[in-house]
Design a protein around this motif. Sequence first.
Motif, PDB file in Angstrom:
ATOM      1  N   SER A 142       0.670  -1.091  -0.115  1.00 23.67           N
ATOM      2  CA  SER A 142       0.074   0.260  -0.010  1.00 23.67           C
ATOM      3  C   SER A 142       0.751   1.476  -0.077  1.00 23.67           C
ATOM      4  N   THR A 143       0.550   2.159  -0.516  1.00 27.31           N
ATOM      5  CA  THR A 143       1.047   3.472  -0.720  1.00 27.31           C
ATOM      6  C   THR A 143       0.787   4.210   0.444  1.00 27.31           C
ATOM      7  N   LYS A 144       1.745   4.923   1.266  1.00 28.27           N
ATOM      8  CA  LYS A 144       1.283   5.759   2.353  1.00 28.27           C
ATOM      9  C   LYS A 144       1.833   7.307   1.771  1.00 28.27           C
ATOM     10  N   THR A 145       0.936   8.225   1.799  1.00 27.75           N
ATOM     11  CA  THR A 145       1.230   9.459   1.352  1.00 27.75           C
ATOM     12  C   THR A 145       0.947  10.416   2.444  1.00 27.75           C
ATOM     13  N   ILE A 146       0.975  11.725   2.258  1.00 25.03           N
ATOM     14  CA  ILE A 146       0.458  12.552   3.488  1.00 25.03           C
ATOM     15  C   ILE A 146      -1.160  12.471   3.324  1.00 25.03           C
ATOM     16  N   LYS A 147      -1.674  12.136   2.415  1.00 25.71           N
ATOM     17  CA  LYS A 147      -3.084  12.034   2.389  1.00 25.71           C
ATOM     18  C   LYS A 147      -3.717  10.944   2.696  1.00 25.71           C
ATOM     19  N   SER A 148      -3.098   9.977   3.429  1.00 22.81           N
ATOM     20  CA  SER A 148      -3.379   8.749   3.654  1.00 22.81           C
ATOM     21  C   SER A 148      -4.182   8.703   4.854  1.00 22.81           C
ATOM     22  N   VAL A 149      -3.990   9.837   5.700  1.00 19.29           N
ATOM     23  CA  VAL A 149      -4.809   9.903   6.904  1.00 19.29           C
ATOM     24  C   VAL A 149      -6.264  10.221   6.490  1.00 19.29           C
ATOM     25  N   LYS A 150      -6.622  10.443   5.311  1.00 19.77           N
ATOM     26  CA  LYS A 150      -8.077  10.837   4.917  1.00 19.77           C
ATOM     27  C   LYS A 150      -8.672   9.626   4.421  1.00 19.77           C
ATOM     28  N   HIS A 151      -8.169   8.618   4.723  1.00 19.84           N
ATOM     29  CA  HIS A 151      -8.860   7.299   4.221  1.00 19.84           C
ATOM     30  C   HIS A 151      -9.256   6.550   5.186  1.00 19.84           C
ATOM     31  N   ASP A 152     -10.672   5.995   4.970  1.00 27.18           N
ATOM     32  CA  ASP A 152     -11.267   4.992   5.996  1.00 27.18           C
ATOM     33  C   ASP A 152     -10.919   3.811   5.849  1.00 27.18           C
ATOM     34  N   TRP A 153     -10.078   3.198   7.146  1.00 28.99           N
ATOM     35  CA  TRP A 153      -9.299   1.997   6.948  1.00 28.99           C
ATOM     36  C   TRP A 153     -10.228   1.140   8.252  1.00 28.99           C
ATOM     37  N   THR A 154     -11.354   1.466   8.151  1.00 33.63           N
ATOM     38  CA  THR A 154     -12.248   0.531   9.041  1.00 33.63           C
ATOM     39  C   THR A 154     -12.651  -0.802   8.318  1.00 33.63           C
ATOM     40  N   LEU A 155     -12.893  -1.848   8.982  1.00 31.14           N
ATOM     41  CA  LEU A 155     -13.340  -2.913   8.286  1.00 31.14           C
ATOM     42  C   LEU A 155     -14.826  -2.970   8.261  1.00 31.14           C
ATOM     43  N   LEU A 156     -15.569  -2.459   8.840  1.00 28.66           N
ATOM     44  CA  LEU A 156     -16.848  -2.374   8.640  1.00 28.66           C
ATOM     45  C   LEU A 156     -17.475  -0.981   8.841  1.00 28.66           C
ATOM     46  N   LYS A 157     -18.145  -0.530   7.856  1.00 28.44           N
ATOM     47  CA  LYS A 157     -18.891   0.747   7.822  1.00 28.44           C
ATOM     48  C   LYS A 157     -19.954   0.573   8.818  1.00 28.44           C
ATOM     49  N   ASP A 158     -20.483   1.673   9.539  1.00 28.01           N
ATOM     50  CA  ASP A 158     -21.366   2.018  10.280  1.00 28.01           C
ATOM     51  C   ASP A 158     -22.754   2.091   9.722  1.00 28.01           C
ATOM     52  N   ILE A 159     -23.540   1.255   9.949  1.00 26.25           N
ATOM     53  CA  ILE A 159     -25.032   1.249   9.299  1.00 26.25           C
ATOM     54  C   ILE A 159     -25.917   1.870  10.331  1.00 26.25           C
ATOM     55  N   GLU A 160     -26.400   3.075   9.617  1.00 27.09           N
ATOM     56  CA  GLU A 160     -27.228   3.940  10.560  1.00 27.09           C
ATOM     57  C   GLU A 160     -28.539   3.389  11.061  1.00 27.09           C
ATOM     58  N   GLU A 161     -29.352   2.547  10.311  1.00 24.69           N
ATOM     59  CA  GLU A 161     -30.417   1.724  10.911  1.00 24.69           C
ATOM     60  C   GLU A 161     -30.112   0.931  12.118  1.00 24.69           C
ATOM     61  N   LEU A 162     -28.989   0.573  12.177  1.00 26.25           N
ATOM     62  CA  LEU A 162     -28.714  -0.328  13.422  1.00 26.25           C
ATOM     63  C   LEU A 162     -28.297   0.513  14.605  1.00 26.25           C
ATOM     64  N   LYS A 163     -28.161   1.768  14.461  1.00 31.79           N
ATOM     65  CA  LYS A 163     -27.697   2.704  15.540  1.00 31.79           C
ATOM     66  C   LYS A 163     -28.886   2.944  16.477  1.00 31.79           C
ATOM     67  N   GLY A 164     -29.299   2.197  17.443  1.00 31.58           N
ATOM     68  CA  GLY A 164     -30.435   2.368  18.132  1.00 31.58           C
ATOM     69  C   GLY A 164     -30.023   2.799  19.608  1.00 31.58           C
ATOM     70  N   TRP A 165     -28.898   3.335  19.830  1.00 30.68           N
ATOM     71  CA  TRP A 165     -28.485   3.703  21.232  1.00 30.68           C
ATOM     72  C   TRP A 165     -28.675   5.127  21.467  1.00 30.68           C
ATOM     73  N   THR A 166     -28.779   5.344  22.645  1.00 34.14           N
ATOM     74  CA  THR A 166     -28.854   7.015  22.939  1.00 34.14           C
ATOM     75  C   THR A 166     -27.736   7.330  23.898  1.00 34.14           C
ATOM     76  N   ASP A 167     -27.904   8.705  24.202  1.00 36.72           N
ATOM     77  CA  ASP A 167     -26.801   8.925  25.005  1.00 36.72           C
ATOM     78  C   ASP A 167     -27.448   9.319  26.408  1.00 36.72           C
ATOM     79  N   GLY A 168     -28.516   8.828  26.723  1.00 34.73           N
ATOM     80  CA  GLY A 168     -28.983   8.739  28.203  1.00 34.73           C
ATOM     81  C   GLY A 168     -29.689   9.949  28.858  1.00 34.73           C
ATOM     82  N   SER A 169     -29.789  10.955  27.749  1.00 42.46           N
ATOM     83  CA  SER A 169     -30.467  12.516  28.115  1.00 42.46           C
ATOM     84  C   SER A 169     -31.856  12.510  27.929  1.00 42.46           C
ATOM     85  N   LYS A 170     -32.491  11.734  27.143  1.00 37.84           N
ATOM     86  CA  LYS A 170     -33.959  11.684  26.912  1.00 37.84           C
ATOM     87  C   LYS A 170     -34.572  10.568  27.516  1.00 37.84           C
TER      88      LYS A 170
END
Length: 171
Positions: A142-170
Motif C-alpha cells: 500500500s502506498t502511504k502518502t501525506i493524504k493517507s490519513v483521509k482514508h477510511d481504514w475501518t473493516l466494517l462501515k457503520d449502518i445508520e439503521e442499526l444505531k439504536g442507542w442513545t446518550d441517556g439524556s432523553k
Amino acid sequence: MNKLLNYKYYDTPEGQDIFMKTFVTSKYAAVAGLAGASFDVLMFSHPKGFVNTIGRMGYIVGPLVGMAVAFTFTTNVAQNIRGKNDKLNYFLGGATSGFVFSAWMKKGIIAVPAAVVLGAIAVVKKTGIDEGWIFFPDAAQSTKTIKSVKHDWTLLKDIEELKGWTDGSKQ
C-alpha cells in the motif's frame, strides 16, 4: 545489452539460449554471493587491506557463480543430449553443483551428500515450475502518502439503521 539484462531463465525452452541462461543464473549467484561475502567480511573474517578483502570476497563469490554455471550448463546440455525435459536433467545439474560445493569446501567426504541434497532441491524446483507453484509471491504494497490519513481504514462501515442507542439524556 538490454536483452541480456532483461532476460529471464524461463523465457525460452530448456536446452536453448544456454549462454543467456548461464548469465542469468551467474548474475543471481553473484548478487547473493556479494551479499554473503560482505556479511562475512564485515562480521567474521575481518581481512586486513584491500587485496585481502577482495580475495576473501572472491573466495565466496567465485564458487557460488561456479555452482550456478555448473547447474545451468549441465541441465541444458543434458536436455539437448537426452532430448527429454524432465526432472533428471535438473537432478544432474544439482548434483554437479554439489560436487563444485564439495571442491570449494575441500572436503571430498561431502561430495555425494551435497550432490544428493542439491539434486533433490533442483527436482523440487523443476516440479514447482512444471506444476505452476509460486515460490515467491508478489506482495501487495500500500502506498502511504501525506493524504493517507483521509482514508477510511475501518473493516466494517457503520449502518445508520442499526444505531439504536442513545446518550441517556432523553429519559
